[in-house]
Design a protein around this motif. Structure first.
Motif, PDB file in Angstrom:
ATOM      1  N   ASP A  43       0.828  -1.207   0.000  1.00  0.00           N
ATOM      2  CA  ASP A  43       0.000   0.000   0.000  1.00  0.00           C
ATOM      3  C   ASP A  43       0.865   1.262   0.000  1.00  0.00           C
ATOM      4  O   ASP A  43       0.580   2.209  -0.737  1.00  0.00           O
ATOM      5  N   SER A  47       1.007   4.101  -2.939  1.00  0.00           N
ATOM      6  CA  SER A  47       0.771   5.505  -2.596  1.00  0.00           C
ATOM      7  C   SER A  47       1.927   6.375  -3.085  1.00  0.00           C
ATOM      8  O   SER A  47       1.708   7.457  -3.642  1.00  0.00           O
ATOM      9  N   GLY A  52      -4.266   6.201  -6.229  1.00  0.00           N
ATOM     10  CA  GLY A  52      -5.268   6.671  -5.269  1.00  0.00           C
ATOM     11  C   GLY A  52      -5.759   5.578  -4.341  1.00  0.00           C
ATOM     12  O   GLY A  52      -5.576   4.386  -4.585  1.00  0.00           O
ATOM     13  N   LEU A  53      -6.432   6.004  -3.259  1.00  0.00           N
ATOM     14  CA  LEU A  53      -6.895   5.095  -2.204  1.00  0.00           C
ATOM     15  C   LEU A  53      -7.798   3.980  -2.733  1.00  0.00           C
ATOM     16  O   LEU A  53      -7.612   2.812  -2.391  1.00  0.00           O
ATOM     17  N   PHE A  54      -8.770   4.305  -3.587  1.00  0.00           N
ATOM     18  CA  PHE A  54      -9.698   3.297  -4.099  1.00  0.00           C
ATOM     19  C   PHE A  54      -8.953   2.217  -4.875  1.00  0.00           C
ATOM     20  O   PHE A  54      -9.149   1.017  -4.638  1.00  0.00           O
ATOM     21  N   GLN A  55      -8.076   2.632  -5.804  1.00  0.00           N
ATOM     22  CA  GLN A  55      -7.321   1.658  -6.593  1.00  0.00           C
ATOM     23  C   GLN A  55      -6.355   0.858  -5.716  1.00  0.00           C
ATOM     24  O   GLN A  55      -6.174  -0.340  -5.927  1.00  0.00           O
ATOM     25  N   ARG A  56      -5.726   1.509  -4.737  1.00  0.00           N
ATOM     26  CA  ARG A  56      -4.818   0.796  -3.827  1.00  0.00           C
ATOM     27  C   ARG A  56      -5.561  -0.293  -3.068  1.00  0.00           C
ATOM     28  O   ARG A  56      -5.059  -1.401  -2.908  1.00  0.00           O
ATOM     29  N   THR A  57      -6.768   0.028  -2.604  1.00  0.00           N
ATOM     30  CA  THR A  57      -7.569  -0.938  -1.865  1.00  0.00           C
ATOM     31  C   THR A  57      -7.895  -2.141  -2.739  1.00  0.00           C
ATOM     32  O   THR A  57      -7.782  -3.295  -2.310  1.00  0.00           O
ATOM     33  N   LEU A  58      -8.285  -1.877  -3.982  1.00  0.00           N
ATOM     34  CA  LEU A  58      -8.580  -2.979  -4.913  1.00  0.00           C
ATOM     35  C   LEU A  58      -7.331  -3.826  -5.194  1.00  0.00           C
ATOM     36  O   LEU A  58      -7.385  -5.051  -5.146  1.00  0.00           O
ATOM     37  N   LYS A 104      -2.974   2.222 -16.274  1.00  0.00           N
ATOM     38  CA  LYS A 104      -3.625   3.531 -16.438  1.00  0.00           C
ATOM     39  C   LYS A 104      -3.367   4.127 -17.818  1.00  0.00           C
ATOM     40  O   LYS A 104      -3.924   5.154 -18.157  1.00  0.00           O
TER      41      LYS A 104
END
Length: 166
Positions: A43, A47, A52-58, A104
């Motif tokens: 993570d 970062s 971004g947070l959403f993509q990192r979480t996925l 991306k």
């Protein structure tokens, strides 16, 4: 009299010079399919490279598979992240600069080298960050440690461990 390349390397070694032989073929033990086992600090790495947070979480929730192939002197690494069939694919020749396209769509100048049991890729995107990807093959290629780092940001170093699929 023309000196053969290996003779030159031996002579250079005897004289104390450090040489890296530019190989074009991966060792057989590096070729194959690898499945994700575990990881650390992914993570923070994501970062640091601007994900971004959403993509990192996925991405952190996935168990990616990596396939390494070689045809002739062209190497192909396919990373299947398992989200909607999305894959990252990289095709290159060792020691030759190429442009890698991210998920991306960013295009990043990259070079790959082989150093003993390590396949190393150095990426230099336009944002000034230098990113290093090192795949270290252990246990006769049955374990692949993927070290991810942003040069100058050691707090973002990550490790992803993969096991070869039999």
């Amino acid at each position: 009299m023309m000196m053969k390349p290996r003779t030159f390397i031996l002579l250079a070694s005897l004289l104390g010079a450090k040489c890296i032989l530019a190989e074009s073929t991966l060792p057989e033990y590096m070729i194959g399919e690898y499945e994700y086992v575990s990881g650390d600090n992914y993570d923070k790495f994501l970062s640091a490279i601007g994900i971004g947070l959403f993509q990192r979480t996925l991405l952190a929730a996935t168990s990616p598979k990596q396939t390494i192939r070689q045809v002739g002197d062209e190497i192909e690494i396919i990373v299947d992240i398992g989200i909607g069939g999305r894959i990252a694919q990289s095709n290159f020749k060792l020691g030759s600069p190429y442009v890698e396209t991210t998920l991306k769509g960013d295009k990043i100048p990259t070079i790959a080298t082989l150093e003993e049991n390590k396949l190393k890729k150095v990426k230099k995107p336009d944002n000034g960050l230098e990113v290093e990807e090192v795949r270290e093959f252990l246990d006769n290629g049955n374990t692949m440690n993927l070290y991810l780092s942003v040069i100058g940001k050691p707090e973002a170093d990550a490790l992803r461990v993969f096991k070869k699929k039999n």
